[in-house]
Design an enzyme around this catalytic site. Sequence first.
Site, PDB file in Angstrom:
ATOM      1  N   LYS A  51      42.759 157.126  70.224  1.00  5.96           N
ATOM      2  CA  LYS A  51      42.085 157.823  69.125  1.00  5.96           C
ATOM      3  C   LYS A  51      41.731 156.873  67.978  1.00  5.96           C
ATOM      4  O   LYS A  51      42.173 155.731  67.940  1.00  5.96           O
ATOM      5  CB  LYS A  51      42.968 158.974  68.623  1.00  5.96           C
TER       6      LYS A  51
HETATM    7  C1  LIG Z   1      39.865 167.394  72.044  1.00  5.48           C
HETATM    8  C2  LIG Z   1      41.321 167.061  72.189  1.00  5.48           C
HETATM    9  N1  LIG Z   1      42.232 167.931  71.751  1.00  5.48           N
HETATM   10  C3  LIG Z   1      43.551 167.689  71.839  1.00  5.48           C
HETATM   11  C4  LIG Z   1      44.026 166.524  72.413  1.00  5.48           C
HETATM   12  C5  LIG Z   1      45.499 166.342  72.545  1.00  5.48           C
HETATM   13  O1  LIG Z   1      45.992 165.288  71.757  1.00  5.48           O
HETATM   14  P1  LIG Z   1      47.341 164.544  72.172  1.00  5.48           P
HETATM   15  O2  LIG Z   1      47.037 163.661  73.342  1.00  5.48           O
HETATM   16  O3  LIG Z   1      47.702 163.769  70.935  1.00  5.48           O
HETATM   17  O4  LIG Z   1      48.348 165.576  72.497  1.00  5.48           O
HETATM   18  C6  LIG Z   1      43.116 165.579  72.889  1.00  5.48           C
HETATM   19  C7  LIG Z   1      43.615 164.341  73.487  1.00  5.48           C
HETATM   20  O5  LIG Z   1      42.991 163.618  74.180  1.00  5.48           O
HETATM   21  C8  LIG Z   1      41.726 165.848  72.782  1.00  5.48           C
HETATM   22  O6  LIG Z   1      40.806 164.995  73.235  1.00  5.48           O
END
Ligand SMILES: Cc1ncc(COP(=O)(O)O)c(C=O)c1O
Length: 408
Positions: free
Chosen positions: A206
Amino acid sequence: MGSARAIVGTEQTSNRGGLTIPVKEEPIPFHRAAFDEAEVSAVSEVVRSGWLTMGAKSFEFEKQFQEYIGAKHAISLCSGTAALHLALVAIGLRAGDEVLVPTTTFTATAEVVTYCGARPVLVDVDPLTMNLDPQDAARRITPRTKAIIPVHFAGQPCDMEEISRLAQHHNLNVIEDAAHSLPASYRGKRVGTISPMTAFSFYATKTLATGEGGMVTTDDDAFAAHIRRLRLHGISRDAWKRYTNEGTWYYEVEEAGYKYNFTDLQAALGLVQLSKCDALTEARRRIAERYSEAFADVIGLEAPRVQEDRTSAWHLYVLRLQPDRLNISRDKFIDALRERGIGVSVHFIPLHLHPFYRSAYGYRPGDLPNAEREYQRCLSLPLFPTMTNGEIERVIAAVTEVASIHQL
Ligand SMILES: Cc1ncc(COP(=O)(O)O)c(C=O)c1O
């Protein structure tokens, strides 16, 4: 041990000692973390301090994050998924409720709805931005609909005015999934300050990376207090202090919570990354603009467009192919780029096409046609701040070459 790094051949040559020999170029990865010695020493400092889990560094990160965003509260969590989940718990989502989620997203956005026993109702997207289409969302509202989770796809904010209007009209909670959109803004407002709650992700790829991690921002004191308690087993205030000299051994469990806290090791990375966030975003924007400029006149390619009333965090550069102008499929286009040493990905396989969402909720191919059409023709190019000019130009050359070979 020998080097295991893959090398790809290119057309370039160099003249060494009178001999013309092919130069081998490293493949360009889809992503590379933007870390330097500052992150290394920040993590070392935490290791040396002897306090590894959530503590002073995590709270310092929350404070700086909340100031950066301009929200009243920022609550750090172990992932973006945990951030979305606790936001849903905080609004009191229950079994039998429904939540509107775009089908073009990562499964985490919809999966958290199932954690509460509720049903994710998948919504089609606007073909231009690939963001949730508010009109399609409106058609899917029922008396059971409790919330909507707009996802700011690739970094570009959704049409929040339309979504807020819809939510107000139907009394829905809005929880923004801002996993892609740090920092981004909509009509001059920073993402993280628009809706009652916003969830961020600090996953390794990210725009702000701590390996794993997440954050909820909110101006609502009650939501903030509840999420703070839920993230550490539902234990009464300052539970984390019980092993410090200032803390006390006594605590009370007030509800069944979760083990969703952040750690000071992650916060050390987060603080350094936050201090660079604007510069990293600027670097991403510059690369995206260079790509779009280069692809503007290439037949068969469609560059992403950011609406005039918003700014994108440029988490992803999603290029779209024009199938009626090329005689190559998206999959073969990706193969051709991989052969040229370019790391490529696809965001996202629409949720309604996955086995789980099909079998659990009866979705079938054809149900959300815009998302399917855009999925069939999209691919994500490398876009990370440490890309060199040489790498950017190699990506452009490879994409342009493959498109040119296959133009109709
Ligand atoms: C659009 C979206 N929402 C939520 C997430 C979830 O984040 P995390 O991997 O920090 O749990 C991601 C992760 O890739 C994502 O791309």
